[in-house]
Scaffold this motif. Structure first.
Motif, PDB file in Angstrom:
ATOM      1  N   PHE A 257       0.825  -1.195   0.000  1.00  0.00           N
ATOM      2  CA  PHE A 257       0.000   0.000   0.000  1.00  0.00           C
ATOM      3  C   PHE A 257       0.867   1.255   0.000  1.00  0.00           C
ATOM      4  O   PHE A 257       1.951   1.284   0.582  1.00  0.00           O
ATOM      5  CB  PHE A 257      -0.870   0.046   1.259  1.00  0.00           C
ATOM      6  N   ALA A 258       0.318   2.302  -0.628  1.00  0.00           N
ATOM      7  CA  ALA A 258       0.847   3.645  -0.433  1.00  0.00           C
ATOM      8  C   ALA A 258       0.319   4.160   0.904  1.00  0.00           C
ATOM      9  O   ALA A 258      -0.645   3.621   1.438  1.00  0.00           O
ATOM     10  CB  ALA A 258       0.380   4.553  -1.567  1.00  0.00           C
ATOM     11  N   PRO A 259       0.948   5.210   1.463  1.00  0.00           N
ATOM     12  CA  PRO A 259       0.475   5.744   2.744  1.00  0.00           C
ATOM     13  C   PRO A 259      -0.986   6.196   2.700  1.00  0.00           C
ATOM     14  O   PRO A 259      -1.641   6.251   3.735  1.00  0.00           O
ATOM     15  CB  PRO A 259       1.408   6.936   3.000  1.00  0.00           C
ATOM     16  N   ASN A 260      -1.518   6.489   1.509  1.00  0.00           N
ATOM     17  CA  ASN A 260      -2.923   6.908   1.431  1.00  0.00           C
ATOM     18  C   ASN A 260      -3.893   5.732   1.571  1.00  0.00           C
ATOM     19  O   ASN A 260      -5.105   5.914   1.653  1.00  0.00           O
ATOM     20  CB  ASN A 260      -3.196   7.675   0.128  1.00  0.00           C
ATOM     21  N   GLY A 261      -3.367   4.501   1.595  1.00  0.00           N
ATOM     22  CA  GLY A 261      -4.222   3.331   1.780  1.00  0.00           C
ATOM     23  C   GLY A 261      -5.099   3.005   0.584  1.00  0.00           C
ATOM     24  O   GLY A 261      -5.920   2.093   0.650  1.00  0.00           O
ATOM     25  N   GLN A 262      -4.940   3.735  -0.494  1.00  0.00           N
ATOM     26  CA  GLN A 262      -5.801   3.542  -1.659  1.00  0.00           C
ATOM     27  C   GLN A 262      -5.007   3.087  -2.879  1.00  0.00           C
ATOM     28  O   GLN A 262      -5.506   2.330  -3.706  1.00  0.00           O
ATOM     29  CB  GLN A 262      -6.533   4.848  -1.962  1.00  0.00           C
ATOM     30  N   THR A 263      -3.782   3.556  -2.984  1.00  0.00           N
ATOM     31  CA  THR A 263      -2.929   3.167  -4.098  1.00  0.00           C
ATOM     32  C   THR A 263      -2.112   1.944  -3.690  1.00  0.00           C
ATOM     33  O   THR A 263      -1.629   1.868  -2.562  1.00  0.00           O
ATOM     34  CB  THR A 263      -1.971   4.320  -4.458  1.00  0.00           C
ATOM     35  N   VAL A 264      -1.977   1.003  -4.627  1.00  0.00           N
ATOM     36  CA  VAL A 264      -1.136  -0.168  -4.402  1.00  0.00           C
ATOM     37  C   VAL A 264      -0.004  -0.132  -5.412  1.00  0.00           C
ATOM     38  O   VAL A 264      -0.242   0.085  -6.603  1.00  0.00           O
ATOM     39  CB  VAL A 264      -1.951  -1.466  -4.602  1.00  0.00           C
ATOM     40  N   VAL A 265       1.219  -0.321  -4.946  1.00  0.00           N
ATOM     41  CA  VAL A 265       2.348  -0.457  -5.867  1.00  0.00           C
ATOM     42  C   VAL A 265       2.728  -1.927  -5.898  1.00  0.00           C
ATOM     43  O   VAL A 265       2.660  -2.616  -4.878  1.00  0.00           O
ATOM     44  CB  VAL A 265       3.524   0.470  -5.455  1.00  0.00           C
ATOM     45  N   TYR A 266       3.083  -2.458  -7.075  1.00  0.00           N
ATOM     46  CA  TYR A 266       3.305  -3.901  -7.206  1.00  0.00           C
ATOM     47  C   TYR A 266       4.139  -4.184  -8.446  1.00  0.00           C
ATOM     48  O   TYR A 266       4.415  -3.276  -9.242  1.00  0.00           O
ATOM     49  CB  TYR A 266       1.957  -4.637  -7.287  1.00  0.00           C
ATOM     50  N   SER A 267       4.496  -5.454  -8.606  1.00  0.00           N
ATOM     51  CA  SER A 267       5.195  -5.892  -9.803  1.00  0.00           C
ATOM     52  C   SER A 267       4.252  -6.663 -10.697  1.00  0.00           C
ATOM     53  O   SER A 267       3.429  -7.448 -10.213  1.00  0.00           O
ATOM     54  CB  SER A 267       6.372  -6.808  -9.454  1.00  0.00           C
ATOM     55  N   GLN A 268       4.392  -6.438 -11.989  1.00  0.00           N
ATOM     56  CA  GLN A 268       3.650  -7.232 -12.968  1.00  0.00           C
ATOM     57  C   GLN A 268       4.648  -7.811 -13.953  1.00  0.00           C
ATOM     58  O   GLN A 268       5.492  -7.093 -14.485  1.00  0.00           O
ATOM     59  CB  GLN A 268       2.623  -6.361 -13.688  1.00  0.00           C
ATOM     60  N   ALA A 269       4.530  -9.127 -14.155  1.00  0.00           N
ATOM     61  CA  ALA A 269       5.403  -9.803 -15.120  1.00  0.00           C
ATOM     62  C   ALA A 269       4.590 -10.109 -16.369  1.00  0.00           C
ATOM     63  O   ALA A 269       3.566 -10.779 -16.291  1.00  0.00           O
ATOM     64  CB  ALA A 269       5.965 -11.087 -14.524  1.00  0.00           C
ATOM     65  N   THR A 270       5.065  -9.592 -17.495  1.00  0.00           N
ATOM     66  CA  THR A 270       4.430  -9.866 -18.773  1.00  0.00           C
ATOM     67  C   THR A 270       5.522 -10.381 -19.697  1.00  0.00           C
ATOM     68  O   THR A 270       6.529  -9.700 -19.888  1.00  0.00           O
ATOM     69  CB  THR A 270       3.797  -8.582 -19.353  1.00  0.00           C
ATOM     70  N   GLY A 271       5.325 -11.595 -20.244  1.00  0.00           N
ATOM     71  CA  GLY A 271       6.425 -12.196 -20.988  1.00  0.00           C
ATOM     72  C   GLY A 271       7.594 -12.394 -20.043  1.00  0.00           C
ATOM     73  O   GLY A 271       7.413 -12.851 -18.911  1.00  0.00           O
ATOM     74  N   SER A 272       8.783 -12.002 -20.475  1.00  0.00           N
ATOM     75  CA  SER A 272       9.951 -12.212 -19.624  1.00  0.00           C
ATOM     76  C   SER A 272      10.193 -11.034 -18.685  1.00  0.00           C
ATOM     77  O   SER A 272      11.047 -11.097 -17.818  1.00  0.00           O
ATOM     78  CB  SER A 272      11.191 -12.412 -20.500  1.00  0.00           C
ATOM     79  N   ASN A 273       9.417  -9.979 -18.846  1.00  0.00           N
ATOM     80  CA  ASN A 273       9.765  -8.721 -18.196  1.00  0.00           C
ATOM     81  C   ASN A 273       8.904  -8.433 -16.971  1.00  0.00           C
ATOM     82  O   ASN A 273       7.686  -8.534 -17.023  1.00  0.00           O
ATOM     83  CB  ASN A 273       9.619  -7.580 -19.214  1.00  0.00           C
ATOM     84  N   THR A 274       9.578  -8.029 -15.871  1.00  0.00           N
ATOM     85  CA  THR A 274       8.879  -7.651 -14.650  1.00  0.00           C
ATOM     86  C   THR A 274       9.073  -6.165 -14.402  1.00  0.00           C
ATOM     87  O   THR A 274      10.216  -5.696 -14.315  1.00  0.00           O
ATOM     88  CB  THR A 274       9.425  -8.454 -13.451  1.00  0.00           C
ATOM     89  N   ASP A 275       7.982  -5.418 -14.313  1.00  0.00           N
ATOM     90  CA  ASP A 275       8.052  -3.984 -14.056  1.00  0.00           C
ATOM     91  C   ASP A 275       7.148  -3.586 -12.896  1.00  0.00           C
ATOM     92  O   ASP A 275       6.367  -4.397 -12.398  1.00  0.00           O
ATOM     93  CB  ASP A 275       7.678  -3.193 -15.318  1.00  0.00           C
ATOM     94  N   ILE A 276       7.281  -2.319 -12.481  1.00  0.00           N
ATOM     95  CA  ILE A 276       6.520  -1.806 -11.344  1.00  0.00           C
ATOM     96  C   ILE A 276       5.359  -0.942 -11.829  1.00  0.00           C
ATOM     97  O   ILE A 276       5.520  -0.114 -12.735  1.00  0.00           O
ATOM     98  CB  ILE A 276       7.448  -1.022 -10.395  1.00  0.00           C
ATOM     99  N   TYR A 277       4.221  -1.178 -11.235  1.00  0.00           N
ATOM    100  CA  TYR A 277       2.989  -0.472 -11.564  1.00  0.00           C
ATOM    101  C   TYR A 277       2.341   0.029 -10.275  1.00  0.00           C
ATOM    102  O   TYR A 277       2.636  -0.467  -9.186  1.00  0.00           O
ATOM    103  CB  TYR A 277       1.981  -1.413 -12.250  1.00  0.00           C
ATOM    104  N   THR A 278       1.432   0.980 -10.419  1.00  0.00           N
ATOM    105  CA  THR A 278       0.531   1.300  -9.314  1.00  0.00           C
ATOM    106  C   THR A 278      -0.897   1.057  -9.780  1.00  0.00           C
ATOM    107  O   THR A 278      -1.197   1.085 -10.978  1.00  0.00           O
ATOM    108  CB  THR A 278       0.654   2.771  -8.845  1.00  0.00           C
ATOM    109  N   MET A 279      -1.759   0.787  -8.804  1.00  0.00           N
ATOM    110  CA  MET A 279      -3.176   0.602  -9.096  1.00  0.00           C
ATOM    111  C   MET A 279      -3.989   1.290  -8.007  1.00  0.00           C
ATOM    112  O   MET A 279      -3.633   1.232  -6.825  1.00  0.00           O
ATOM    113  CB  MET A 279      -3.522  -0.895  -9.118  1.00  0.00           C
ATOM    114  N   ASP A 280      -5.052   1.931  -8.402  1.00  0.00           N
ATOM    115  CA  ASP A 280      -6.007   2.454  -7.439  1.00  0.00           C
ATOM    116  C   ASP A 280      -6.932   1.305  -7.047  1.00  0.00           C
ATOM    117  O   ASP A 280      -7.589   0.728  -7.914  1.00  0.00           O
ATOM    118  CB  ASP A 280      -6.795   3.609  -8.078  1.00  0.00           C
ATOM    119  N   VAL A 281      -6.963   0.948  -5.751  1.00  0.00           N
ATOM    120  CA  VAL A 281      -7.733  -0.239  -5.349  1.00  0.00           C
ATOM    121  C   VAL A 281      -9.227  -0.078  -5.610  1.00  0.00           C
ATOM    122  O   VAL A 281      -9.940  -1.060  -5.771  1.00  0.00           O
ATOM    123  CB  VAL A 281      -7.571  -0.622  -3.853  1.00  0.00           C
TER     124      VAL A 281
END
Lengths: 439, 172
Positions: A257-281
């Motif tokens: 979680f972000a400190p606001n409790g609403q945004t989530v930061v995470y990793s997503q793997a697509t194909g061979s590549n893993t990157d960082i994303y955020t999502m509004d829950v």
């Protein structure tokens, strides 16, 4: 009167402390590294009515265990007491406590009425011959009596160290059982000291790395329930959970979680590549923050929400980087020998805890957020996954032993590297996440 | 001086709600599928039947191994995948999930990323040899499902793997 007393406490807090000068004010400077723990006494809390005596004894034991467990305090056993405390309101006999070299005295009283418990306590500075702070009273239920003891210990810790406490807090973790190649994992939550374990999931699917929300009411985690790693958000009270949507054909993991409790930061793997994303829950709207072809994972927000520390092997092996919470250019902060992973920003904002691999050993360490003053706190075959106490003074992590019978269990250690101690769990434990202080 | 007992207690009511939620996951926590991700179980069919999953696993070879912290295919790995591609072309009713795995010498989340790269390396190679992409999915287990349990290179070498796990029947 209250103003005058607070002024006196403030004066004590501001005075230069030598740590444990016997004649000085009752004060521990945590950052100085305590050599000799401060001796204290916690007689059984006085029963204010019939049937409260057992509770009075139990409360005192938990308060004492909390304080002793910090490594900053040393309990004087009741067998050494010259006199006891049988009346919460009576004046303290300071010479009797000085005689056994107690520097702090915690007294309490308890009244159990049906399911309701009322707990009072006072803290005395024995060498100054005065009460330190004001008496406090807590009310709760018999089922929640341990929390009242933790509240008392938090107040004592706070008054003596000047730091906020961390005892009235919980830890969510992965409970592990079974052999290494058939390890069963399920989420569990417990008090910070290992009491009151409750299971939050079954062990049909692999579950990984639960993380508390900033208010401690929800947990993010990764589960293989669908056959693929997906991020779930679970309500700790109701144990209801839902999957966070993720892109078709991809895997999602390492949420926080972000400190606001609403945004989530995470990793997503697509194909061979893993990157960082955020999502509004709430809306499910995602934003991609990194786009390097390397593995970017284990993101963690700064407490003000403006920056994210994460690990990447873009340089050729795992190192720590800091970027803006909206992505963009990242600055490498780890430069020592070996590989650095699982960074976690301290709740105070001053340090980043991490896992380091070097020369076949694993370490838990801390560094300043600019990468300076790296300090390794532990070393073993496999130490991993630090999480911060709510006050940023203690780190919990898991340690796995070597070989076919290898087992994972939880430990805590001070950020000074002192006071390494196991945290008891019913089975094995891994991936701890410490809650904020409870309200 | 006022009496010390007067007005010294600040009352702070704690909202200690009783736990109304039974520990619904108590007990042994439910059954675990011990083979999920570990591929130690016996697969369907007889190894004598060249169109069986058992034949694929044992005669063709269902896995390729990787060097430490690497996801590039070895020559031996490519040869195994050549066999897999030929078999999957002949046995067009099968789909597969390629599982990527890592040894225990790494942090959990990084190893999921690494296992993903290994699985994708195998998948990309099979696609380059003519296996339709829509028949091949990947999943990474990171270090969660070792098949060998010792903490030595002999075990680690077998755990750094990508395993092609067959499922009968095309989906959709």
């Amino acid at each position: 009167m209250m103003v005058r007393f607070l002024a006196a406490v403030l004066a004590m807090m501001l005075s230069v402390s030598t740590g444990l000068a016997q004649s000085g004010p009752l004060r521990i400077e945590i950052t100085e590294g305590v050599i000799e723990p401060l001796p204290f006494a916690t007689p059984n809390f006085v029963a204010e009515n019939a049937g409260s005596a057992d509770m009075g004894a139990q409360l005192a034991r938990v308060v004492a265990a909390d304080l002793q467990g910090t490594g900053l305090f040393r309990e004087i056993p009741a067998s050494a007491f010259v006199s006891g405390v049988s009346d919460f309101g009576a004046a303290v006999n300071y010479p009797d406590w000085r005689a056994i070299n107690a520097q702090a005295l915690v007294t309490g009283a308890v009244n159990v009425s049906g399911n309701n418990v009322t707990v009072k306590f006072r803290l005395y500075d024995i060498f100054s011959g005065a009460e330190l702070g004001q008496g406090l009273q807590f009310q709760g239920t018999t089922a929640g009596w341990r929390r009242m003891a933790h509240k008392v210990a938090d107040a004592v810790y706070s008054r003596i160290t000047g730091e906020s406490g961390y005892f009235d807090s919980r830890v969510v973790f992965v409970s592990e059982s079974g052999p290494k190649n058939k390890r069963a994992k399920r989420l569990a939550v417990m008090d910070y000291d290992g009491a009151g374990v409750k299971y939050l999931t079954d062990s049909r699917s692999i579950v990984l790395a639960p993380r508390f929300s900033p208010t401690g009411d929800r947990v993010l985690y990764t589960s293989y329930e669908t056959g693929f790693p997906r991020i779930y958000v679970l309500d700790v009270g109701s144990v209801q959970r839902r999957v966070l949507e993720s892109a078709q054909g991809s895997s999602s993991f390492a949420p926080r979680f972000a400190p606001n409790g609403q945004t989530v930061v995470y990793s997503q793997a697509t194909g061979s590549n893993t990157d960082i994303y955020t999502m509004d829950v709430n809306t499910g709207r995602t934003t991609r923050l990194t786009s390097a072809p390397s593995i970017e994972t284990s993101p963690s927000f700064s407490p003000d929400g403006s920056q994210i520390v994460f690990e990447s092997d873009r340089s050729g092996n795992q190192q720590l980087y800091v970027m803006s919470a909206s992505g963009g250019e990242a600055k490498r902060i780890s430069f020592g020998e070996g590989r650095y992973g699982t960074p976690v920003w301290s709740p105070r904002g001053d340090l980043v805890a991490f896992t380091k691999q070097s020369k076949g050993r694993f370490h838990i360490g801390v560094m300043r957020v600019d990468g300076s003053e790296e300090r390794l706190l532990t070393a073993s075959f496999l130490d991993e996954g630090p999480t911060w106490s709510p006050n940023g003074r203690v780190i919990m992590f898991h340690r796995e032993t070597q070989g076919a019978s290898g087992r994972s269990s939880l430990y805590s250690v001070d950020i000074t590297g002192r006071n390494l101690r196991p945290v008891q769990t019913p089975d094995g434990g891994s991936d701890p996440s410490w809650s904020p202080l409870q309200k | 001086m006022k009496t010390t007992t007067k007005a010294l207690l600040i009352v702070g009511a704690l909202a200690l709600a009783a736990c109304t939620n039974p520990d619904r996951f108590g007990g042994d926590g439910g059954a675990l599928d011990p083979n999920a991700g570990a591929n130690t179980g016996v697969v369907a069919g007889s190894a004598n039947d060249p169109s069986s999953a058992a034949y694929f696993q044992q005669a063709v070879g269902d896995r390729v191994l990787f060097a430490v912290d690497q996801s590039s295919l070895t020559a031996q790995g490519q040869a195994t995948l050549d066999g897999q591609a030929a078999w999957l072309t002949t046995n067009a009713d099968y789909t597969a999930v390629i599982e990527g795995h890592a040894d225990e010498q790494g942090t959990r989340e990084y190893n999921i990323g690494l296992g993903n790269k290994r699985a994708d390396a195998a998948r990309s190679y099979l696609i380059s040899k003519g296996v339709p992409a829509n028949r091949l999915q990947i999943v990474s287990y990171g270090k969660e499902r070792p098949i060998e349990v010792c903490s030595e290179e002999a075990c680690y070498a077998k755990n750094r793997r990508a395993v092609t796990v067959l499922a009968a029947g095309l989906t959709g």
